[in-house]
Structures are given as C-alpha cells and as structure tokens.
Enzyme design. Sequence first.
Site, PDB file in Angstrom:
ATOM      1  N   ASP A 106     -21.885  43.485 -75.184  1.00 51.47           N
ATOM      2  CA  ASP A 106     -21.463  44.280 -73.703  1.00 51.47           C
ATOM      3  C   ASP A 106     -20.359  43.473 -73.144  1.00 51.47           C
ATOM      4  O   ASP A 106     -19.633  41.957 -73.218  1.00 51.47           O
ATOM      5  CB  ASP A 106     -23.063  43.702 -72.520  1.00 51.47           C
ATOM      6  CG  ASP A 106     -24.288  44.221 -73.320  1.00 51.47           C
ATOM      7  OD1 ASP A 106     -24.527  45.195 -73.843  1.00 51.47           O
ATOM      8  OD2 ASP A 106     -25.321  43.911 -72.767  1.00 51.47           O
TER       9      ASP A 106
HETATM   10  N1  URA Z   1     -28.231  41.410 -75.424  1.00 49.52           N
HETATM   11  C1  URA Z   1     -27.695  42.084 -74.321  1.00 49.52           C
HETATM   12  O1  URA Z   1     -28.073  41.984 -73.395  1.00 49.52           O
HETATM   13  N2  URA Z   1     -25.791  41.965 -74.060  1.00 49.52           N
HETATM   14  C2  URA Z   1     -25.548  41.269 -75.779  1.00 49.52           C
HETATM   15  O2  URA Z   1     -23.912  41.889 -75.162  1.00 49.52           O
HETATM   16  C3  URA Z   1     -25.745  41.060 -76.486  1.00 49.52           C
HETATM   17  C4  URA Z   1     -27.568  40.830 -76.389  1.00 49.52           C
END
Ligand code: URA
Length: 240
Positions: A106
């Site tokens: 993310d």
């Molecule tokens: N899980 C999440 O919520 N975000 C990420 O970036 C990776 C795994």
Amino acid sequence: MEVRLQKYLADAGVASRRKAEELIAQGKVKVNGEVVTEMGCKIDPKKDEVTYLDKKIDTKETKMVYVMLNKPVGYVTTAKEQFGRPAVVDLVKGVNARIFPVGRLDYDTSGLLLLTNDGDLTYKLTHPKHDVDKTYIAKLHGIPDEGALQKFRRGVTIDGVKTKPAKIQIIEKDKDGRYCVAEIIIHEGRNRQVRKMCEAIKHPVMQLQRVATGDLKLGDLAKGKYRHLTEKEVKYLKKL
Ligand code: URA
C-alpha cells in the site's frame, strides 16, 4: 521451441505475465506484423518477430535483474499513477533495466518490496497457490486480548471471504495500553489484508512495515534504498 506469447513477453521483461496478457488483449502486440489478441497464441522465438507498440523485442539482450527495495511510506507500487504520487520505480532509476514490483505494498505501507524483470518469477511469487510467508511489523491501536489474537490466528472474514490461518505475536506494549507492536505473518496476498484483518479484530493498524518475504529479510537496508539480491537469494526464490 514454441512458447506462449505472454510468457515470451514476460521473459523479455516487457511486463509481468498477467500484465502482458492485458497488453495482448489491448492489441498492443504484433506477431510477424499482425496484431494478436488471442491468448493461447504460441510463437517460435527463433522464427517469429514479436513487437510491442511496434518496437521489436529481443530476448537475447535481456539480463535478469532482481532488486530488494525498502519502500518508504508515500510511494505507490504501480508504474503509472493517476494522481501524480511518487512511484517506487522512481527509487530504482539507477538499475539499468525495466523492472516491476513483485506484488504490491500500500501507499501507506513501508518495507520489503522485490522488483524484477523476470516475469516468470513474478508470476510464480504472486500466484495464490504459492504460499510464501510475508512477515510484517504492525503498530496497532490498543492491545488485543487473547480472544482477539486467537480470532486473528484462526482467520477472520474480510470482504466476505475468510482469511487463511495467520500468525500474530505482540512484541511491545504501551504501558498505558494505547498501542502495541505486533509481528504478523500471513501467506496470502489479498488487498490491504493485514489492515483489514486488524480492523476485523477492532485493533486498526497505525503503521505497517513488511520485514520479510519467505527467508528474504529486509535487514538494515535504509529507507528508500535498494540492493541487488545475491545469487543465493535468487536461487532460493526460484525454488519456492
Ligand atoms: N497488507 C496490507 O494491509 N497492506 C500491505 O501493504 C500489505 C499487506
């Protein structure tokens, strides 16, 4: 020997295999001067000429590159970004190849991100049937009790589907109970999975960092920096 067109494109470092399928469907790929949009198409790399956006593809020139980046918060993992936010590919400009992230992190998650032009490996590592453990360090609101931890470990329902069993262990607690730091290990790669799982047990994520993919560890790689994987690490990934 004949190979599938999308595999050929992925091996040449044009895009990941899945992305290559999209490029084919969009009519951007030609074989011997003819647009091919059908997916089963096989080509003979020795005889057929393949072009992407009318540029000839030459696999003989392609050297495989494998990189580990410590992604900072505030970068997107997609190559093209509609809102003009910084992209991780800008952080690996020094690499002399078109490399792509293996899966995603993310915008607001930091940590270990692999990038490569090896489309085959990307395909394998991101395929749901390959259960590669991913380890995260998460700062959570509050401190989950044993019941909440057990629920997390058994799997919680997010977006209508139950998650596979996961691991969670609290490694630091605020003395006033406002937050804690947990090590979380999951082996699926669903969208915002860790965040949604933590929300499901009512302890939302404040900060999230990926520290390992399988046996590959982020170690002391500085934020925003990258390094090439060792031969041993590449071998390990290919064997997974
Ligand atoms: N899980 C999440 O919520 N975000 C990420 O970036 C990776 C795994």
